[in-house]
Design a protein around this motif. Sequence first.
Motif, PDB file in Angstrom:
ATOM      1  N   VAL A 159     -30.258   7.794   1.255  1.00 39.88           N
ATOM      2  CA  VAL A 159     -29.312   8.455   2.160  1.00 39.88           C
ATOM      3  C   VAL A 159     -29.561   8.018   3.604  1.00 39.88           C
ATOM      4  O   VAL A 159     -28.613   7.727   4.361  1.00 39.88           O
ATOM      5  CB  VAL A 159     -29.421   9.983   2.013  1.00 39.88           C
ATOM      6  CG1 VAL A 159     -28.626  10.687   3.108  1.00 39.88           C
ATOM      7  CG2 VAL A 159     -28.919  10.419   0.650  1.00 39.88           C
ATOM      8  N   LEU A 160     -30.820   7.928   4.005  1.00 44.27           N
ATOM      9  CA  LEU A 160     -31.132   7.475   5.366  1.00 44.27           C
ATOM     10  C   LEU A 160     -30.726   6.019   5.581  1.00 44.27           C
ATOM     11  O   LEU A 160     -30.260   5.654   6.668  1.00 44.27           O
ATOM     12  CB  LEU A 160     -32.628   7.657   5.640  1.00 44.27           C
ATOM     13  CG  LEU A 160     -33.128   9.094   5.722  1.00 44.27           C
ATOM     14  CD1 LEU A 160     -34.633   9.128   5.903  1.00 44.27           C
ATOM     15  CD2 LEU A 160     -32.441   9.844   6.858  1.00 44.27           C
ATOM     16  N   LEU A 161     -30.885   5.192   4.550  1.00 46.94           N
ATOM     17  CA  LEU A 161     -30.469   3.790   4.661  1.00 46.94           C
ATOM     18  C   LEU A 161     -28.955   3.683   4.843  1.00 46.94           C
ATOM     19  O   LEU A 161     -28.468   2.911   5.675  1.00 46.94           O
ATOM     20  CB  LEU A 161     -30.919   3.017   3.427  1.00 46.94           C
ATOM     21  CG  LEU A 161     -30.507   1.541   3.367  1.00 46.94           C
ATOM     22  CD1 LEU A 161     -31.124   0.772   4.521  1.00 46.94           C
ATOM     23  CD2 LEU A 161     -30.919   0.940   2.034  1.00 46.94           C
ATOM     24  N   VAL A 162     -28.206   4.468   4.057  1.00 48.85           N
ATOM     25  CA  VAL A 162     -26.749   4.456   4.188  1.00 48.85           C
ATOM     26  C   VAL A 162     -26.333   4.958   5.571  1.00 48.85           C
ATOM     27  O   VAL A 162     -25.411   4.409   6.199  1.00 48.85           O
ATOM     28  CB  VAL A 162     -26.112   5.302   3.069  1.00 48.85           C
ATOM     29  CG1 VAL A 162     -24.620   5.468   3.296  1.00 48.85           C
ATOM     30  CG2 VAL A 162     -26.367   4.656   1.714  1.00 48.85           C
ATOM     31  N   ILE A 168     -24.692   1.552  12.372  1.00 49.04           N
ATOM     32  CA  ILE A 168     -24.584   0.186  12.908  1.00 49.04           C
ATOM     33  C   ILE A 168     -23.150  -0.317  12.817  1.00 49.04           C
ATOM     34  O   ILE A 168     -22.617  -0.928  13.755  1.00 49.04           O
ATOM     35  CB  ILE A 168     -25.543  -0.753  12.161  1.00 49.04           C
ATOM     36  CG1 ILE A 168     -26.993  -0.355  12.434  1.00 49.04           C
ATOM     37  CG2 ILE A 168     -25.315  -2.199  12.564  1.00 49.04           C
ATOM     38  CD1 ILE A 168     -27.999  -1.133  11.622  1.00 49.04           C
ATOM     39  N   VAL A 169     -22.495  -0.054  11.689  1.00 50.71           N
ATOM     40  CA  VAL A 169     -21.115  -0.531  11.502  1.00 50.71           C
ATOM     41  C   VAL A 169     -20.165   0.163  12.478  1.00 50.71           C
ATOM     42  O   VAL A 169     -19.263  -0.458  13.059  1.00 50.71           O
ATOM     43  CB  VAL A 169     -20.675  -0.311  10.046  1.00 50.71           C
ATOM     44  CG1 VAL A 169     -19.185  -0.596   9.880  1.00 50.71           C
ATOM     45  CG2 VAL A 169     -21.481  -1.204   9.114  1.00 50.71           C
ATOM     46  N   LEU A 170     -20.355   1.466  12.687  1.00 48.98           N
ATOM     47  CA  LEU A 170     -19.450   2.206  13.564  1.00 48.98           C
ATOM     48  C   LEU A 170     -19.618   1.825  15.032  1.00 48.98           C
ATOM     49  O   LEU A 170     -18.664   1.866  15.804  1.00 48.98           O
ATOM     50  CB  LEU A 170     -19.676   3.711  13.392  1.00 48.98           C
ATOM     51  CG  LEU A 170     -19.235   4.307  12.047  1.00 48.98           C
ATOM     52  CD1 LEU A 170     -19.617   5.766  11.971  1.00 48.98           C
ATOM     53  CD2 LEU A 170     -17.739   4.134  11.837  1.00 48.98           C
TER      54      LEU A 170
END
Length: 206
Positions: A159-162, A168-170
């Motif tokens: 969950v933390l990785l996601v 980063i993507v946002l």
Amino acid sequence: MSVAAAFFYLFAFVLVGSAFMVISSRNPVQSVLFLILAFVNAAGLFLLIGAEFLGLILVVVYVGAVAVLFLFVVMMLDVDFVELRQGFLQYLPVGVLVGLVFLAELVLVVGAWATGPGISAAVSAGAVAGHVSEVGNVQAIAKVLYTDYIYFFQAAGFVLLVAMIGAIVLTLRHKVNVKRQNISAQVARTPEAAIKVVKVRPGQGL
């Protein structure tokens, strides 16, 4: 006075003093540095009572990541703290009221607090969720975490990785007029496309 008591008073005195300097210092960078000092002394207090895991978490996570991140953000961003403090007095009554409520809650908790008869023995023996061993606090927690709750631990890490990838993507923004390096295009270039041979006649320049 024993050595443990002397260290307790030393850590407690420095902790209270650094905590006061965090809220009273005018320089935000100095406030973050005093916050780091407060975390280190709190870790020392946790080590004195046998909670090595909490002490290591304070040093590794809060000092090594959170406080240093605060320091970098404060130093890199051009924040006008004088402008931010201009509306301090109008929120002072609400802040005092909230502080009094928290103080009353702390007094009630401390007044009703009682130590169980088996807590000291459990801490000294390293009892964590039924696992009693002669190892330290960190080893006992690791034994429980990586045996009984290994799937929950892996799920929390996923969950933390996601969440990290989503952040980063946002926040990633591509600029239109910025030249970026394309490794595949550079490797695929041929001499004909990379070199231009120009025949210069005698007496003429380029």
